[in-house]
Enzyme design. Structure first.
Site, mmCIF file in Angstrom:
data_model
loop_
_atom_site.group_PDB
_atom_site.id
_atom_site.type_symbol
_atom_site.label_atom_id
_atom_site.label_comp_id
_atom_site.label_asym_id
_atom_site.label_seq_id
_atom_site.Cartn_x
_atom_site.Cartn_y
_atom_site.Cartn_z
ATOM 1 N N SER A 1 0.792 -1.237 0.000
ATOM 2 C CA SER A 1 0.000 0.000 0.000
ATOM 3 C C SER A 1 0.823 1.285 0.000
ATOM 4 O O SER A 1 0.274 2.353 -0.261
ATOM 5 C CB SER A 1 -0.935 0.027 1.206
ATOM 6 O OG SER A 1 -2.154 -0.588 0.856
ATOM 7 N N LYS B 1 0.604 3.314 -3.035
ATOM 8 C CA LYS B 1 -0.581 4.138 -3.332
ATOM 9 C C LYS B 1 -0.258 5.630 -3.294
ATOM 10 O O LYS B 1 -0.854 6.424 -4.019
ATOM 11 C CB LYS B 1 -1.706 3.824 -2.337
ATOM 12 C CG LYS B 1 -2.271 2.406 -2.475
ATOM 13 C CD LYS B 1 -3.197 2.082 -1.313
ATOM 14 C CE LYS B 1 -3.795 0.675 -1.431
ATOM 15 N NZ LYS B 1 -4.535 0.270 -0.226
ATOM 16 N N TYR C 1 -2.145 -3.242 -10.952
ATOM 17 C CA TYR C 1 -2.174 -2.959 -9.518
ATOM 18 C C TYR C 1 -1.294 -3.944 -8.728
ATOM 19 O O TYR C 1 -0.576 -3.549 -7.813
ATOM 20 C CB TYR C 1 -3.632 -3.009 -9.028
ATOM 21 C CG TYR C 1 -3.785 -2.823 -7.539
ATOM 22 C CD1 TYR C 1 -3.690 -1.558 -6.965
ATOM 23 C CD2 TYR C 1 -4.016 -3.917 -6.698
ATOM 24 C CE1 TYR C 1 -3.825 -1.388 -5.591
ATOM 25 C CE2 TYR C 1 -4.156 -3.745 -5.324
ATOM 26 C CZ TYR C 1 -4.059 -2.481 -4.781
ATOM 27 O OH TYR C 1 -4.187 -2.315 -3.428
ATOM 28 N N TYR D 1 -4.062 3.120 7.741
ATOM 29 C CA TYR D 1 -5.320 2.366 7.775
ATOM 30 C C TYR D 1 -6.283 2.995 8.782
ATOM 31 O O TYR D 1 -6.234 4.194 9.020
ATOM 32 C CB TYR D 1 -5.058 0.881 8.095
ATOM 33 C CG TYR D 1 -4.080 0.223 7.151
ATOM 34 C CD1 TYR D 1 -4.394 0.048 5.816
ATOM 35 C CD2 TYR D 1 -2.843 -0.210 7.589
ATOM 36 C CE1 TYR D 1 -3.501 -0.564 4.939
ATOM 37 C CE2 TYR D 1 -1.947 -0.824 6.713
ATOM 38 C CZ TYR D 1 -2.284 -0.992 5.401
ATOM 39 O OH TYR D 1 -1.419 -1.585 4.531
ATOM 40 N N VAL E 1 1.053 -3.768 3.873
ATOM 41 C CA VAL E 1 0.933 -5.057 4.558
ATOM 42 C C VAL E 1 2.200 -5.919 4.494
ATOM 43 O O VAL E 1 2.272 -6.954 5.151
ATOM 44 C CB VAL E 1 -0.274 -5.889 4.053
ATOM 45 C CG1 VAL E 1 -1.583 -5.273 4.486
ATOM 46 C CG2 VAL E 1 -0.220 -6.097 2.558
HETATM 47 N N1 GLU Z 1 -1.618 -5.362 -2.451
HETATM 48 C C1 GLU Z 1 -2.323 -5.255 -1.223
HETATM 49 C C2 GLU Z 1 -3.819 -5.401 -1.426
HETATM 50 O O1 GLU Z 1 -4.374 -4.753 -2.246
HETATM 51 C C3 GLU Z 1 -1.993 -3.959 -0.580
HETATM 52 C C4 GLU Z 1 -2.651 -3.834 0.744
HETATM 53 C C5 GLU Z 1 -1.915 -3.020 1.732
HETATM 54 O O2 GLU Z 1 -0.677 -2.973 1.775
HETATM 55 O O3 GLU Z 1 -2.624 -2.383 2.512
HETATM 56 O O4 GLU Z 1 -4.457 -6.164 -0.768
#
Ligand code: GLU
Length: 309
Positions: free
Chosen positions: A65, A68, A193, A245, A263
């Site tokens: 994430s 992002k 993604y 989060y 994560v």
């Molecule tokens: N690739 C992970 C997903 O989309 C990223 C989630 C994350 O790091 O919060 O589930």
């Protein structure tokens, strides 16, 4: 004065490492389940080029994430804030990162922010290029600029592992597509993604990206303005409001720096006007944040008064 010696930093790492016992590595993406839960490393990058670090800082991990924030900076640079925020909102959510619940209540189905998966998928959809590969290469080139390191690539095995198990992200994408928020084949978006999330680097490289955000988009070492000051500001604001989060509020109170976690156990922290931080500690708490990474940032923030509030 902030931590100037790696010895000082190592002391905080050993204190925080004890907390790895209380966390768990993510295994919903099978490849991530192989991480060593007791790993903990940190690098701090100053704008003059110096690094202070502790732990196995050369160990690579995938961004998940954290990517992002980077894809958001790229699409904001390409399309401008009006275009992007017409399709994805600016409001935090108290829900888990992969929740579909709020999306159903929004009319039109506009994800609340770009840090949750629904919003990140819409952002990734906006990366321009003629093919999935061309779009991915564009994102990678942006990361090469941010790190000034042209060797960075993605981990094929982690991307594939997520691709094979990304049904929740597929569900979000189909929902968004049905409501006109994306208009490409879902499989293309999921390919892009999952590669984006699998971009791999170490703490030193992550700290360098964080440093660019901390320094209003400028890399003082190369003299390049990589992101506009305004876009760096928008990204840092999202890091404060939604970067950790559904623990972002608590993080803002206890630690108080713009940060984004993933994560895989990575955390990117940008201390405004000062320096960048890259952390890797794969044992996660129940919200999905690196449990020892959080402790480490808390120790640093308290000891050096890093909170921006
Ligand atoms: N690739 C992970 C997903 O989309 C990223 C989630 C994350 O790091 O919060 O589930």
């Amino acid at each position: 004065m902030f931590c100037e010696s790696s010895k000082e930093l190592a002391h905080f790492v050993s204190e925080a490492r004890a907390f790895t016992n209380q966390g768990k590595v993510a295994d919903y993406i099978p490849a991530l389940g192989k991480a060593n839960p007791h790993d903990l490393s940190i690098a701090i990058k100053y704008p003059d080029g110096r690094y202070v670090s502790a732990g196995d800082v050369k160990k690579k991990f995938t961004l998940q994430s954290i990517s992002k924030v980077i894809s958001l900076a790229l699409v904001l640079s390409d399309h401008g804030p009006d275009y992007v925020f017409d399709k994805v909102g600016m409001e935090p959510t108290g829900d888990p990162f992969n929740s579909i619940a709020k999306l159903e209540n929004m009319v039109p189905a506009k994800p609340l922010n770009p840090m949750i998966n629904a919003g990140a998928l819409v952002v990734t959809h906006m990366i321009e290029g003629k093919s999935v590969d061309a779009r991915f290469q564009r994102l990678l080139a942006f990361i090469h600029d941010l790190t000034n390191d042209y060797t960075i690539d993605y981990c094929e095995q982690t991307a594939q592992s997520e691709y094979e198990t990304a049904d929740l992200n597929r569900a979000l994408s189909y929902f968004l597509k049905q409501h006109g928020q994306i208009d490409e084949p879902v499989e293309h978006l999921i390919q892009l993604y999952t590669k984006q999330c699998a971009i791999e680097m170490n703490c030193l490289q992550l700290a360098r990206i964080a440093m660019v955000f901390a320094q209003d988009g400028k890399d003082h070492e190369t003299g390049k303005q990589i992101i506009s000051k305004d876009i760096a500001r928008i990204c840092k604001t999202f890091m404060v409001t939604c970067g950790m989060y559904n623990a972002s509020g608590e993080f803002a109170i206890k630690i108080g720096i713009p940060a984004k976690s993933g994560v895989s156990g990575g955390i990117m922290g940008a201390v405004p006007g000062k320096f960048g931080i890259g952390i890797f500690g794969p044992a996660l708490d129940d919200k999905g944040n690196s449990i020892a990474g959080l402790k480490l940032l808390e120790l640093l923030s308290k000891n050096y008064s890093l909170s921006m509030f």
